[in-house]
Design a protein around this motif. Structure first.
Motif, PDB file in Angstrom:
ATOM      1  N   TRP A  29       0.850  -1.187   0.000  1.00  0.00           N
ATOM      2  CA  TRP A  29       0.000   0.000   0.000  1.00  0.00           C
ATOM      3  C   TRP A  29       0.889   1.241   0.000  1.00  0.00           C
ATOM      4  O   TRP A  29       1.812   1.368   0.827  1.00  0.00           O
ATOM      5  CB  TRP A  29      -0.891   0.061   1.240  1.00  0.00           C
ATOM      6  CG  TRP A  29      -1.924  -1.022   1.325  1.00  0.00           C
ATOM      7  CD1 TRP A  29      -2.148  -2.040   0.449  1.00  0.00           C
ATOM      8  CD2 TRP A  29      -2.886  -1.198   2.382  1.00  0.00           C
ATOM      9  NE1 TRP A  29      -3.178  -2.834   0.876  1.00  0.00           N
ATOM     10  CE2 TRP A  29      -3.655  -2.345   2.056  1.00  0.00           C
ATOM     11  CE3 TRP A  29      -3.175  -0.497   3.551  1.00  0.00           C
ATOM     12  CZ2 TRP A  29      -4.675  -2.801   2.881  1.00  0.00           C
ATOM     13  CZ3 TRP A  29      -4.191  -0.945   4.368  1.00  0.00           C
ATOM     14  CH2 TRP A  29      -4.945  -2.081   4.030  1.00  0.00           C
ATOM     15  N   THR A  31       0.547   5.375   0.288  1.00  0.00           N
ATOM     16  CA  THR A  31      -0.357   6.471   0.617  1.00  0.00           C
ATOM     17  C   THR A  31       0.349   7.800   0.414  1.00  0.00           C
ATOM     18  O   THR A  31       1.456   8.009   0.918  1.00  0.00           O
ATOM     19  CB  THR A  31      -0.841   6.377   2.073  1.00  0.00           C
ATOM     20  OG1 THR A  31      -1.453   5.104   2.292  1.00  0.00           O
ATOM     21  CG2 THR A  31      -1.841   7.477   2.390  1.00  0.00           C
ATOM     22  N   SER A  33      -0.425  11.737   1.144  1.00  0.00           N
ATOM     23  CA  SER A  33      -1.334  12.577   1.909  1.00  0.00           C
ATOM     24  C   SER A  33      -0.776  13.994   1.995  1.00  0.00           C
ATOM     25  O   SER A  33       0.376  14.187   2.393  1.00  0.00           O
ATOM     26  CB  SER A  33      -1.531  12.005   3.316  1.00  0.00           C
ATOM     27  OG  SER A  33      -2.403  12.806   4.085  1.00  0.00           O
ATOM     28  N   HIS A  47      -5.872  12.932  -0.179  1.00  0.00           N
ATOM     29  CA  HIS A  47      -5.336  11.620   0.162  1.00  0.00           C
ATOM     30  C   HIS A  47      -5.571  10.674  -1.012  1.00  0.00           C
ATOM     31  O   HIS A  47      -6.697  10.521  -1.486  1.00  0.00           O
ATOM     32  CB  HIS A  47      -6.070  11.129   1.413  1.00  0.00           C
ATOM     33  CG  HIS A  47      -5.716   9.763   1.882  1.00  0.00           C
ATOM     34  ND1 HIS A  47      -5.128   9.516   3.097  1.00  0.00           N
ATOM     35  CD2 HIS A  47      -5.884   8.542   1.313  1.00  0.00           C
ATOM     36  CE1 HIS A  47      -4.961   8.221   3.252  1.00  0.00           C
ATOM     37  NE2 HIS A  47      -5.400   7.610   2.176  1.00  0.00           N
ATOM     38  N   GLN A  49      -4.494   6.622  -2.278  1.00  0.00           N
ATOM     39  CA  GLN A  49      -3.867   5.372  -1.833  1.00  0.00           C
ATOM     40  C   GLN A  49      -4.090   4.249  -2.847  1.00  0.00           C
ATOM     41  O   GLN A  49      -5.145   3.632  -2.881  1.00  0.00           O
ATOM     42  CB  GLN A  49      -4.416   4.937  -0.471  1.00  0.00           C
ATOM     43  CG  GLN A  49      -3.695   3.729   0.104  1.00  0.00           C
ATOM     44  CD  GLN A  49      -4.291   3.280   1.421  1.00  0.00           C
ATOM     45  OE1 GLN A  49      -5.370   2.718   1.461  1.00  0.00           O
ATOM     46  NE2 GLN A  49      -3.587   3.550   2.519  1.00  0.00           N
ATOM     47  N   ARG A  51      -3.314   0.366  -3.984  1.00  0.00           N
ATOM     48  CA  ARG A  51      -2.987  -0.873  -3.269  1.00  0.00           C
ATOM     49  C   ARG A  51      -2.777  -1.999  -4.283  1.00  0.00           C
ATOM     50  O   ARG A  51      -3.475  -2.072  -5.291  1.00  0.00           O
ATOM     51  CB  ARG A  51      -4.117  -1.267  -2.313  1.00  0.00           C
ATOM     52  CG  ARG A  51      -4.418  -0.255  -1.227  1.00  0.00           C
ATOM     53  CD  ARG A  51      -5.617  -0.687  -0.397  1.00  0.00           C
ATOM     54  NE  ARG A  51      -5.896   0.231   0.703  1.00  0.00           N
ATOM     55  CZ  ARG A  51      -6.918   0.100   1.553  1.00  0.00           C
ATOM     56  NH1 ARG A  51      -7.760  -0.917   1.414  1.00  0.00           N
ATOM     57  NH2 ARG A  51      -7.097   0.975   2.524  1.00  0.00           N
ATOM     58  N   ALA A 217       3.646  -1.127   4.029  1.00  0.00           N
ATOM     59  CA  ALA A 217       2.903   0.135   3.975  1.00  0.00           C
ATOM     60  C   ALA A 217       3.866   1.308   4.002  1.00  0.00           C
ATOM     61  O   ALA A 217       4.696   1.425   4.899  1.00  0.00           O
ATOM     62  CB  ALA A 217       1.924   0.231   5.143  1.00  0.00           C
ATOM     63  N   THR A 219       3.728   5.541   3.712  1.00  0.00           N
ATOM     64  CA  THR A 219       2.902   6.746   3.697  1.00  0.00           C
ATOM     65  C   THR A 219       3.805   7.964   3.620  1.00  0.00           C
ATOM     66  O   THR A 219       4.701   8.139   4.460  1.00  0.00           O
ATOM     67  CB  THR A 219       2.023   6.840   4.953  1.00  0.00           C
ATOM     68  OG1 THR A 219       1.167   5.698   5.029  1.00  0.00           O
ATOM     69  CG2 THR A 219       1.174   8.102   4.921  1.00  0.00           C
ATOM     70  N   ASN A 221       3.732  11.996   3.804  1.00  0.00           N
ATOM     71  CA  ASN A 221       2.911  13.135   4.243  1.00  0.00           C
ATOM     72  C   ASN A 221       3.606  14.448   3.910  1.00  0.00           C
ATOM     73  O   ASN A 221       4.795  14.613   4.210  1.00  0.00           O
ATOM     74  CB  ASN A 221       2.672  13.082   5.758  1.00  0.00           C
ATOM     75  CG  ASN A 221       2.006  11.803   6.201  1.00  0.00           C
ATOM     76  OD1 ASN A 221       0.857  11.541   5.863  1.00  0.00           O
ATOM     77  ND2 ASN A 221       2.712  10.976   6.955  1.00  0.00           N
TER      78      ASN A 221
END
Length: 224
Positions: A29, A31, A33, A47, A49, A51, A217, A219, A221
């Motif tokens: 995944w 992400t 953001s 956001h 995402q 997958r 995962a 992410t 930001n």
């Protein structure tokens, strides 16, 4: 702190007690953001995402979630948003889900080093072609602790528990839906960008055979 850890362990144990057999898969995944601060109280979040499933070899879903938040106090924010979820089915074809949701976010420092975040979310889920609405509650708790090994690097743990509030004709059953537990690190590049990297265990409750996904995962930001 001890009570918090005990509660998290009990929630995790409860999620695994629902099924004797599970199907396991490796997933990835990513992400992205971004927070745009309109002023000291209002911010907009964008956001995205994507997958992948089957050890990252097949595209699974993509999720788009724009939202807006208002800061009621230094540690407390409320907000809401919209979500569009496109899922590629393993059997062929796609599903299109749309969601509205409302958030309450509380964040503070439990100690000088330990940062704590709680997010409580209500969702209203609409699946294309179906008239009934599925209501779901999601509770997230997150802890971040500086490692002191590398400047800007923190150890991160979070757990998110999902509860379906009603039955829906498209396969939603009232009660425990899934649990996500994450262990990893966060690296602070600068005041505008940071990144989480780690392992996420997703346990999904299903009527017959449950699903356990082992997720890499990441992410990223950003904020301005």
């Amino acid at each position: 702190m001890k009570k918090l850890y005990v509660c998290l362990l009990l929630l995790k144990a409860q999620s695994f007690a629902y099924a004797e057999d599970t199907i396991e898969d490796g997933r990835f995944w990513l992400t992205l953001s971004h927070d745009y601060h309109i002023n000291d109280q209002w911010r907009i979040n964008l956001h995205v995402q994507p997958r992948w499933r089957h050890e990252g070899r097949e595209f699974d879903q993509i999720i788009y979630r724009p939202s807006i938040y208002y800061k009621l106090a230094p540690s407390l924010s409320v907000g809401g948003g919209y979500g569009y979820i496109l899922t590629h089915l393993t059997s062929g074809g796609n599903t299109h889900e749309q969601r509205l949701w409302q958030d309450v976010i509380y964040q503070t420092n439990l100690t000088e080093d330990i940062k704590f975040l709680s997010r409580s979310r209500l969702e209203q889920r609409h699946l294309e072609g179906r008239s009934d609405v599925a209501h779901r509650f999601r509770q997230t708790v997150r802890l971040a602790v500086p490692t002191r090994l590398i400047s800007g690097l923190s150890a991160v743990f979070y757990d998110e528990y999902f509860i379906n509030m009603n039955d829906a004709s498209w396969g939603v059953h009232r009660g425990f839906d899934q649990n996500r537990a994450f262990v990893g690190v966060n690296y602070l590049f600068n005041q505008h960008a940071n990144m989480d990297v780690g392992y996420l265990n997703q346990y999904v409750n299903r009527p017959n055979v449950d699903v356990e996904n082992h997720v890499l995962a990441i992410t990223i930001n950003t904020q301005f």
